[in-house]
Write a protein that holds these residues in place. Structure first.
Motif, PDB file in Angstrom:
ATOM      1  N   UNK A 154       0.818  -1.217   0.000  1.00  0.00           N
ATOM      2  CA  UNK A 154       0.000   0.000   0.000  1.00  0.00           C
ATOM      3  C   UNK A 154       0.852   1.267   0.000  1.00  0.00           C
ATOM      4  N   UNK A 155       0.336   2.299  -0.652  1.00  0.00           N
ATOM      5  CA  UNK A 155       0.909   3.651  -0.610  1.00  0.00           C
ATOM      6  C   UNK A 155      -0.127   4.516   0.093  1.00  0.00           C
ATOM      7  N   UNK A 156       0.290   5.190   1.177  1.00  0.00           N
ATOM      8  CA  UNK A 156      -0.656   5.904   2.042  1.00  0.00           C
ATOM      9  C   UNK A 156      -0.536   7.414   1.875  1.00  0.00           C
ATOM     10  N   UNK A 169      -5.402   4.820   2.418  1.00  0.00           N
ATOM     11  CA  UNK A 169      -4.770   4.166   1.271  1.00  0.00           C
ATOM     12  C   UNK A 169      -4.980   4.995   0.016  1.00  0.00           C
ATOM     13  N   UNK A 170      -3.869   5.330  -0.632  1.00  0.00           N
ATOM     14  CA  UNK A 170      -3.917   6.089  -1.877  1.00  0.00           C
ATOM     15  C   UNK A 170      -3.870   5.142  -3.082  1.00  0.00           C
ATOM     16  N   UNK A 171      -3.065   4.112  -2.957  1.00  0.00           N
ATOM     17  CA  UNK A 171      -2.927   3.150  -4.051  1.00  0.00           C
ATOM     18  C   UNK A 171      -2.050   1.993  -3.627  1.00  0.00           C
ATOM     19  N   UNK A 172      -1.611   1.203  -4.595  1.00  0.00           N
ATOM     20  CA  UNK A 172      -0.813   0.011  -4.308  1.00  0.00           C
ATOM     21  C   UNK A 172       0.329  -0.102  -5.313  1.00  0.00           C
ATOM     22  N   UNK A 173       1.486  -0.499  -4.810  1.00  0.00           N
ATOM     23  CA  UNK A 173       2.613  -0.821  -5.680  1.00  0.00           C
ATOM     24  C   UNK A 173       2.604  -2.327  -5.931  1.00  0.00           C
ATOM     25  N   UNK A 174       2.647  -2.713  -7.209  1.00  0.00           N
ATOM     26  CA  UNK A 174       2.652  -4.128  -7.585  1.00  0.00           C
ATOM     27  C   UNK A 174       4.072  -4.521  -7.983  1.00  0.00           C
ATOM     28  N   UNK A 221       0.441  -1.430   7.761  1.00  0.00           N
ATOM     29  CA  UNK A 221      -0.355  -1.984   6.664  1.00  0.00           C
ATOM     30  C   UNK A 221       0.364  -3.206   6.096  1.00  0.00           C
ATOM     31  N   UNK A 222      -0.291  -4.349   6.065  1.00  0.00           N
ATOM     32  CA  UNK A 222       0.391  -5.565   5.620  1.00  0.00           C
ATOM     33  C   UNK A 222       0.641  -5.559   4.110  1.00  0.00           C
TER      34      UNK A 222
END
Length: 713
Positions: A315-317, A323-328, A484-485
Motif C-alpha cells: 500500500x501507498x498511504x 490508502x492512496x494506491x498500491x505498488x505491484x 499496513x500488511x
C-alpha cells in the motif's frame, strides 16, 4: 420344334468355374494337411503356377512367407494367430487373409484361405505412418518416433544400458530466418539434417523436435562402459562431431550449435525428464557463450514446469494514513533459495496480472514497472490509464525518453526514482517522485520547487523517519511504520499462445460491440486463457449461481466491459517463449479431439463439455497438484468435474480413451470404437484434424510435426 438337350454340368466343374470367377486369390487346403485341394485362377496367376497348386508349404516357402501363421492347420500358431492382419508377398504386394472351415466336394473337412489385395490399405498405412512419425521438412523421425524408440529401448534393454539424450539447436537461426526468409531457413535445416545423417554414428539416432530444435538418442551398453565417466567421455567425443559453423552461399550469417546432454539413470528414468534436463543444459550452453556442449548437472535445475510466481502488493498511504494506491512488484522465490529476486520487468509485466477487473473500479491507483508493451494502442485503449502510475527506469536512451512521452500523452501517470543523477528531462516528465529514507532531507528543496508533483517517501519504517518525511513536505508514504500488511498473491505461470493475444486484442479494441462468439472461440483454443478465465469467474467477487459448462458461457458471464479489461490485463503478460510446452500441446489436441468425436457419438455428446474435459484432463500434472485441488479453483460443471475425478462421469470413458490412444494400446482403442460405433477412419481423421488445428494455432503449420500415433488396423 426340336430343342437341344443341355449337357448336364458336373458339380465340381461348376464349383471350379465359380471360384475362378472371383477376383480374390482362393486356396483350399485339406484340413490337418498341407495338400492343396483347389486353387482358383487368380491364385495360380498371382503365384505363377499355371497348373493346380499341389502343396501349400511350397507356396508359402516360395511366394507367401508367413502364410502358415494364418492357417488353423498350424498347431503352433493357432493359439495366437498372426501378429498383423497383413501379409507381404515376395513380389512386394500386400494381402489380407481370411480363413474358414468348409466341407469339400468329397464331404471331408477343408480350410478355405482367401487372400485379398491390400496394397491400397498399406499405402494409406504408410502415409499415416509418415504423418505420425516423420518430419515432413527434413525427413527425420519426429518427437513421437523418439517416444516410441525410447519405450522400445526400455522394453528390450531394461536396465542394461545407459540412455543418453542430447538436445541441440542452431545459434542465430532466428536471425537467418528473419533476415533471409523462412525458405532459406528451411534449406539450412534440411542441409543440417543431411550432413548429420551422413555420419554413420549419427544415422538412426537423430530426431527433429520442431523448429531448429533437434535431438539425439543413444542406448549404450553398460558392459562396454564400466564406469559412468567412460560413457560421458564417449558421448563428449561423439557429439563433438556435430560442432561446425553452418552457413550457405550468398548469406553473411553463420550458425553454430549449442547442445545439452542428459542420460539415464543418473538424470531420470523417463524421456520427459531427460528431455527437460537436456533442455536445461542446452540453455546453460547458450548462457556460457553458445557453440558448445553442456552435460546436465543437478544444480542447474532451478526451473519448474509451471513456475510459481509471487506478486507483492504494497500500500501507498496519504498524509491522513488513508490508502492512496498500491505498488505491484513481481517477486519470485528461486527454487531452493529463500532470497527474494526482483525480476526485470522491461520485457513483460506479470505483476499486473494480480489485478482483477473489479480492482480497476475501486478508485485506487496502481504503481507498476515500465513495459514497452504499454505502448501498444490496443492495450492502452482498454486499460484505464489514469489508474496506473508507471515506474520509469533510472536511466534511458533518447528513444526510450520519446516512448515515455508517448505514454504521458496516452494518459498514464509517470513515476521516477530520486537519485543524484536524475536528469532534468526525466524529472519534468514525472508526476510522482519516489525518495528512499536515506535521501529524505536532501529532497526537501526539490519538493518546494515542484509543487506540481507528488513525492513519495519510501521505507518509512519508524516514527523518526515518518516525522522527518512530514517536515520535508512529502504527501505520500510507504513503509512498515503504518502497520499496513503487504499482500502476496500467488499463482501458476501458464503461457498462452502468442497468436491468441493479438487476435483477442484486435477483437476487444475495435469500436464495434465485442464479438462474444469469436472471443469464445479464441479462448477455447488456449488452455492458459481458459484456465485464467475460469479462475476469475470462480472468485468471490463474481459469485456464480451456476457452474460453467462452456467457454462461451464463461465469456457471457463476464460481460463486455469486464471482458475488455480482462483482455487488456492479460495482454500485459506477454510471453517468455514462442514455443508452447508439451503438456499444453497434448491438452489442446485432446480438447479438439474430444470435441470432434462428440459430434459423431450417438447419442450425441455435448461438444463444449467434451472440449473442456479434454483440455483439463492433463492440467493437474503441469500444475504439480492433484485434480481435486485444481478443480476447486475452477467453475466447471458437475458433469466435467465428475468425469475428471471419477471413472463414472459422462466423459470418463473419453478421458480413458485418450490415454489408450496416446500409448498405442490399440486393443483398448478398438473396444472404445466398437462401443460407440466409431470407425477407425473417423478416429484417425479427427486426430489428424486436431493436430493440424493445434499447428495452425501455434503458427507451426509449415513445420508440421504430425504427431499422431501409429494407425490401427
Amino acid at each position: 420344334m426340336l430343342f437341344a438337350r443341355n449337357k448336364p454340368i458336373e458339380p465340381g466343374s461348376f464349383m471350379e468355374g465359380l471360384l475362378d470367377a472371383l477376383g480374390s486369390r482362393l486356396v483350399i487346403v485339406r484340413e490337418g494337411k498341407c495338400e492343396v485341394l483347389h486353387s482358383n485362377a487368380a491364385a495360380r496367376k498371382a503365384f505363377q503356377q499355371p497348373d493346380a497348386l499341389r502343396c501349400c508349404q511350397t507356396l508359402v516357402e516360395k511366394q507367401m512367407p508367413g502364410l502358415c501363421a494364418f492357417c488353423p492347420n498350424n498347431a503352433d500358431d493357432c493359439q495366437t494367430g498372426p501378429g498383423s492382419p497383413y501379409l507381404e508377398a515376395r513380389d512386394g504386394h500386400w494381402y489380407t487373409v481370411e480363413t474358414a472351415s468348409v466341407d469339400w466336394m468329397d464331404g471331408k473337412p477343408a480350410v478355405l484361405m482367401a487372400l485379398h489385395s491390400a496394397d491400397a490399405d498399406q499405402s494409406n498405412a504408410q502415409k499415416l505412418y509418415q504423418l505420425a512419425y516423420m518430419d515432413s521438412l527434413t525427413g527425420l523421425p519426429n518427437r513421437e518416433k523418439l517416444k516410441t524408440d525410447f519405450a522400445q529401448s526400455l522394453k528390450s534393454s531394461g536396465d542394461g544400458v545407459y540412455r543418453a539424450v542430447a538436445m541441440f539447436d542452431m545459434d542465430y537461426f532466428k536471425l537467418v530466418n528473419d533476415t533471409y526468409g523462412h525458405s532459406t531457413g528451411n534449406v539450412l535445416l534440411k542441409r543440417l539434417a543431411q550432413h548429420l545423417q551422413a555420419n554413420p554414428e549419427f544415422k538412426g539416432h537423430l530426431y527433429r523436435l520442431g523448429g531448429d530444435e533437434f535431438a539425439f538418442f543413444l542406448s549404450l551398453d553398460k558392459s562396454r562402459y564400466p564406469a559412468e565417466a567412460d560413457m560421458r567421455r564417449y558421448c563428449e567425443g561423439l557429439f563433438q562431431n556435430a560442432f561446425y559453423s553452418y552457413t550457405m552461399p550468398n548469406i553473411e550469417l553463420e550458425c553454430t550449435i549449442s547442445m545439452g546432454v542428459s542420460y539415464a539413470p543418473a538424470h531420470g528414468e523417463t524421456l520427459t525428464e531427460l528431455l527437460r534436463k537436456a533442455d536445461i543444459a542446452l540453455y546453460k550452453a547458450k548462457d556460457e557463450g553458445r557453440n558448445r556442449m553442456v552435460i546436465f548437472e543437478e544444480w542447474y535445475d532451478t526451473a519448474r514446469k509451471f513456475t510459481d510466481y509471487f506478486i507483492n502488493i504494497r500500500p501507498v498511504l496519504s498524509t491522513a494514513s488513508h490508502t492512496y494506491g498500491y505498488e505491484l512488484t513481481d517477486n519470485t522465490l528461486s527454487a531452493g533459495d529463500d532470497r527474494t529476486i526482483n525480476l526485470n520487468m522491461l520485457e513483460f509485466n506479470r505483476a499486473i496480472e494480480a489485478l482483477e477487473p473489479g480492482d480497476l473500479d475501486s478508485g485506487y491507483r496502481y504503481f507498476i514497472h515500465y513495459s514497452h508493451q504499454l505502448g501498444n494502442p490496443a492495450i492502452s485503449q482498454q486499460l484505464p490509464a489514469e489508474r496506473f502510475i508507471v515506474q520509469l527506469p533510472e536511466r534511458c536512451t533518447a528513444m526510450e525518453l520519446s516512448a515515455f512521452r508517448d505514454l504521458r500523452a496516452m494518459g498514464f501517470l509517470l513515476s521516477v526514482q530520486y537519485t543524484a543523477g536524475l536528469s532534468a528531462d526525466m524529472l519534468r516528465l514525472a508526476d510522482y517522485v519516489r525518495v528512499t529514507a536515506d535521501s529524505l532531507s536532501q529532497a526537501a528543496p526539490l519538493i518546494r520547487l515542484h509543487s506540481d508533483k507528488q513525492f513519495i517517501a519510501v521505507g518509512v519504517d519508524s516514527q523518526q523517519i515518518h516525522t522527518l518525511a512530514v517536515r520535508a513536505g512529502f504527501q505520500l508514504y510507504q513503509g512498515q511504520f503504518f502497520g499496513s500488511p503487504v499482500v502476496v498473491r500467488t499463482g501458476k505461470d501458464i503461457d498462452p499462445l502468442k497468436l491468441n493475444y493479438f487476435r483477442l486484442l484486435a477483437l476487444a479494441s475495435g469500436g464495434a460491440a465485442v464479438n462474444f462468439k469469436e472471443i469464445s472461440e479464441i479462448v477455447s483454443a488456449d488452455m492458459a486463457l481458459t484456465y485464467k478465465l475460469l479462475r476469475l469467474l470462480n472468485s468471490a467477487a463474481v459469485g456464480l449461481r451456476n457452474r460453467i459448462s462452456s467457454v462461451s458461457m464463461a465469456v457471457a458471464y463476464l460481460g463486455e466491459e469486464s471482458l475488455k479489461k480482462w483482455i487488456a490485463l492479460l495482454a500485459m503478460r506477454g510471453l517468455m517463449s514462442d514455443k508452447p510446452m508439451e503438456i499444453v500441446r497434448m491438452s489442446l489436441i485432446r480438447a479438439r479431439f474430444a470435441e470432434l468425436l462428440a459430434e459423431d457419438l450417438r447419442p450425441r455428446w455435448d461438444p463444449n463439455q467434451a472440449f473442456l474435459s479434454g483440455m483439463f484432463s492433463l492440467l493437474h500434472i503441469a500444475m504439480d497438484t492433484s485434480r481435486d485441488i485444481l478443480l476447486d479453483q475452477l467453475s466447471l460443471s458437475d458433469n466435467i468435474r465428475q468425469s475428471l475425478l471419477t471413472s463414472s462421469g459422462p466423459y470418463s470413458a473419453l478421458i480413458e480413451f485418450f490415454s489408450q490412444y496416446e500409448y498405442a494400446n490399440w486393443d483398448e482403442v478398438a473396444v472404445f470404437a466398437r462401443q460407440y460405433n466409431l470407425s477407425c477412419q473417423q478416429i484417425y481423421g479427427h486426430y489428424i484434424a486436431s493436430v493440424k488445428w493445434f499447428n495452425l494455432l501455434a503458427g507451426t503449420e509449415s513445420a508440421i510435426e504430425m504427431q499422431e500415433p501409429h494407425p490401427v488396423h
